[in-house]
Design a protein around this motif. Structure first.
Motif, PDB file in Angstrom:
ATOM      1  N   PHE A  89       8.943  -0.851  23.654  1.00  0.00           N
ATOM      2  CA  PHE A  89       7.525  -0.639  24.245  1.00  0.00           C
ATOM      3  C   PHE A  89       7.574   0.066  25.842  1.00  0.00           C
ATOM      4  O   PHE A  89       6.661   1.109  25.596  1.00  0.00           O
ATOM      5  N   GLN A  90       8.405  -0.015  26.510  1.00  0.00           N
ATOM      6  CA  GLN A  90       8.584   0.826  27.576  1.00  0.00           C
ATOM      7  C   GLN A  90       8.774   2.158  27.254  1.00  0.00           C
ATOM      8  O   GLN A  90       8.243   2.869  28.276  1.00  0.00           O
ATOM      9  N   ASN A  91       9.545   2.453  26.194  1.00  0.00           N
ATOM     10  CA  ASN A  91       9.991   3.773  26.018  1.00  0.00           C
ATOM     11  C   ASN A  91       8.816   4.719  25.028  1.00  0.00           C
ATOM     12  O   ASN A  91       8.549   5.815  25.063  1.00  0.00           O
ATOM     13  N   TRP A  92       7.830   3.691  24.246  1.00  0.00           N
ATOM     14  CA  TRP A  92       7.185   4.395  23.137  1.00  0.00           C
ATOM     15  C   TRP A  92       5.660   4.008  23.173  1.00  0.00           C
ATOM     16  O   TRP A  92       4.894   4.798  22.828  1.00  0.00           O
ATOM     17  N   ASP A  93       5.091   3.117  24.071  1.00  0.00           N
ATOM     18  CA  ASP A  93       3.918   2.941  23.938  1.00  0.00           C
ATOM     19  C   ASP A  93       3.353   3.699  25.434  1.00  0.00           C
ATOM     20  O   ASP A  93       3.367   3.153  26.553  1.00  0.00           O
ATOM     21  N   LEU A  94       2.962   4.858  25.074  1.00  0.00           N
ATOM     22  CA  LEU A  94       2.818   5.796  26.092  1.00  0.00           C
ATOM     23  C   LEU A  94       1.473   5.417  27.028  1.00  0.00           C
ATOM     24  O   LEU A  94       1.404   5.833  28.032  1.00  0.00           O
ATOM     25  N   ASP A  95       0.534   4.739  26.369  1.00  0.00           N
ATOM     26  CA  ASP A  95      -0.584   4.446  27.104  1.00  0.00           C
ATOM     27  C   ASP A  95      -0.893   2.849  27.637  1.00  0.00           C
ATOM     28  O   ASP A  95      -1.968   2.656  28.333  1.00  0.00           O
ATOM     29  N   GLY A  96       0.249   2.104  27.067  1.00  0.00           N
ATOM     30  CA  GLY A  96       0.324   1.061  27.812  1.00  0.00           C
ATOM     31  C   GLY A  96      -0.707   0.004  27.257  1.00  0.00           C
ATOM     32  O   GLY A  96      -1.091  -1.102  27.890  1.00  0.00           O
ATOM     33  N   ASP A  97      -1.112   0.254  26.170  1.00  0.00           N
ATOM     34  CA  ASP A  97      -2.184  -0.858  25.480  1.00  0.00           C
ATOM     35  C   ASP A  97      -1.407  -1.761  24.758  1.00  0.00           C
ATOM     36  O   ASP A  97      -2.253  -2.519  24.053  1.00  0.00           O
ATOM     37  N   GLY A  98      -0.220  -1.832  24.804  1.00  0.00           N
ATOM     38  CA  GLY A  98       0.646  -2.998  23.785  1.00  0.00           C
ATOM     39  C   GLY A  98       0.874  -2.646  22.331  1.00  0.00           C
ATOM     40  O   GLY A  98       1.123  -3.400  21.645  1.00  0.00           O
ATOM     41  N   LYS A  99       0.446  -1.473  21.950  1.00  0.00           N
ATOM     42  CA  LYS A  99       0.854  -1.072  20.702  1.00  0.00           C
ATOM     43  C   LYS A  99       1.231   0.412  20.677  1.00  0.00           C
ATOM     44  O   LYS A  99       0.909   1.231  21.241  1.00  0.00           O
ATOM     45  N   ALA A 137       5.197   2.580  10.087  1.00  0.00           N
ATOM     46  CA  ALA A 137       5.344   1.624   8.881  1.00  0.00           C
ATOM     47  C   ALA A 137       6.323   0.725   8.745  1.00  0.00           C
ATOM     48  O   ALA A 137       6.165   0.007   8.380  1.00  0.00           O
ATOM     49  N   GLN A 138       7.573   1.357   8.939  1.00  0.00           N
ATOM     50  CA  GLN A 138       8.724   0.341   8.567  1.00  0.00           C
ATOM     51  C   GLN A 138       8.881  -0.713   9.731  1.00  0.00           C
ATOM     52  O   GLN A 138       9.424  -1.747   9.250  1.00  0.00           O
ATOM     53  N   MET A 139       8.394  -0.451  10.858  1.00  0.00           N
ATOM     54  CA  MET A 139       8.462  -1.481  11.882  1.00  0.00           C
ATOM     55  C   MET A 139       7.410  -2.333  11.621  1.00  0.00           C
ATOM     56  O   MET A 139       7.121  -3.351  12.510  1.00  0.00           O
ATOM     57  N   ASP A 140       6.196  -1.919  11.209  1.00  0.00           N
ATOM     58  CA  ASP A 140       4.770  -2.569  11.464  1.00  0.00           C
ATOM     59  C   ASP A 140       4.778  -3.738  10.144  1.00  0.00           C
ATOM     60  O   ASP A 140       4.207  -3.508   9.240  1.00  0.00           O
ATOM     61  N   SER A 141       5.382  -4.849  10.584  1.00  0.00           N
ATOM     62  CA  SER A 141       5.394  -6.127   9.843  1.00  0.00           C
ATOM     63  C   SER A 141       4.342  -6.635   9.322  1.00  0.00           C
ATOM     64  O   SER A 141       3.943  -7.207   8.286  1.00  0.00           O
ATOM     65  N   ASP A 142       2.972  -6.192  10.093  1.00  0.00           N
ATOM     66  CA  ASP A 142       1.559  -7.087   9.710  1.00  0.00           C
ATOM     67  C   ASP A 142       0.798  -5.961   9.022  1.00  0.00           C
ATOM     68  O   ASP A 142      -0.277  -6.309   8.619  1.00  0.00           O
ATOM     69  N   GLY A 143       1.061  -4.677   9.070  1.00  0.00           N
ATOM     70  CA  GLY A 143       0.538  -3.635   8.389  1.00  0.00           C
ATOM     71  C   GLY A 143      -0.767  -3.352   8.995  1.00  0.00           C
ATOM     72  O   GLY A 143      -1.703  -2.770   8.353  1.00  0.00           O
ATOM     73  N   ASP A 144      -0.946  -3.263  10.375  1.00  0.00           N
ATOM     74  CA  ASP A 144      -2.072  -3.119  10.858  1.00  0.00           C
ATOM     75  C   ASP A 144      -2.211  -1.617  11.353  1.00  0.00           C
ATOM     76  O   ASP A 144      -3.178  -1.114  12.168  1.00  0.00           O
ATOM     77  N   GLY A 145      -1.104  -1.074  11.131  1.00  0.00           N
ATOM     78  CA  GLY A 145      -1.149   0.454  11.283  1.00  0.00           C
ATOM     79  C   GLY A 145      -0.565   1.040  12.691  1.00  0.00           C
ATOM     80  O   GLY A 145      -0.480   1.949  13.159  1.00  0.00           O
ATOM     81  N   ALA A 146      -0.079  -0.134  13.623  1.00  0.00           N
ATOM     82  CA  ALA A 146       0.512   0.156  14.945  1.00  0.00           C
ATOM     83  C   ALA A 146       1.634  -0.853  14.954  1.00  0.00           C
ATOM     84  O   ALA A 146       1.543  -2.102  14.361  1.00  0.00           O
ATOM     85  N   VAL A 147       2.779  -0.623  15.771  1.00  0.00           N
ATOM     86  CA  VAL A 147       3.757  -1.359  15.971  1.00  0.00           C
ATOM     87  C   VAL A 147       3.382  -2.285  17.544  1.00  0.00           C
ATOM     88  O   VAL A 147       2.997  -1.521  18.519  1.00  0.00           O
TER      89      VAL A 147
END
Length: 183
Positions: free
Chosen positions: A27-37, A123-133
């Motif tokens: 998340f430190q590397n990929w959550d660009l807007d810091g919203d937790g997803k 999608a590979q990482m999104d285990s709950d299928g909500d469209g975001a990691v």
């Protein structure tokens, strides 16, 4: 040299990760807007940055030699992760492999191919299928289920679902969103 420094900065910030929080480094590397997803749009942006960092000859492709450096940087990053974070992070790293991103099979990856892989990677990482990691996708008991049920829908059996290679351990099947004319 500037590109390699940027590449390492994008991939390796283990000192910043919260100890004991699976996925914090991701998340430190990929959550660009810091919203937790991490959304597909964020993944596309960051994958574009990563691509440019490793395209040493600036020809718009990552070839096998450039992928060697990319693989080494990811392996170094993985080695710096806690044992708790390595499993979920390996699944993230698996979606960066040459075999996953070379969709036209020409032995190299264009920037377009690499960025377009973001949707399937999320999608590979999104285990709950909500469209975001989210961090919940990295949580306890999720490592074995990340991407489960998505399956490989592109008919690209070769190279899909193989492990990380180079001593990184076993990976999991490739998850891609269902498209027209696929099962």
């Amino acid at each position: 040299m500037k590109r390699m420094a940027l590449a390492l900065a994008l991939l390796a910030t283990p000192g910043l990760a919260q100890q004991g929080t699976p996925g914090a480094h991701f998340f430190q590397n990929w959550d660009l807007d810091g919203d937790g997803k991490v959304t597909v749009a964020e993944a596309e942006t960051r994958r574009g940055d990563v691509f440019l960092s490793f395209d040493a000859d600036e020809d718009g492709f990552l070839d096998a030699d450039e992928y060697v450096l990319f693989d080494e940087a990811r392996a170094t990053d993985m080695a710096a992760q806690s044992a708790q974070d390595r499993g979920p992070m390996m699944r993230a790293a698996d979606g960066m492999k040459l075999t996953r991103n070379d969709t036209d099979g020409d032995g190299k990856v264009s920037r377009e191919e690499f960025v377009a892989g973001a949707a399937g990677w999320v999608a590979q990482m999104d285990s709950d299928g909500d469209g975001a990691v989210t961090l919940a996708d990295f949580g306890p008991g999720r490592a074995g289920r990340m991407g489960q049920g998505q399956g490989t829908r592109l008919g690209m059996a070769q190279g899909m679902g193989h492990g990380m290679g180079q001593g990184m351990g076993q990976g999991m099947g490739h998850a891609m969103p269902k498209g027209p004319g696929t099962n």
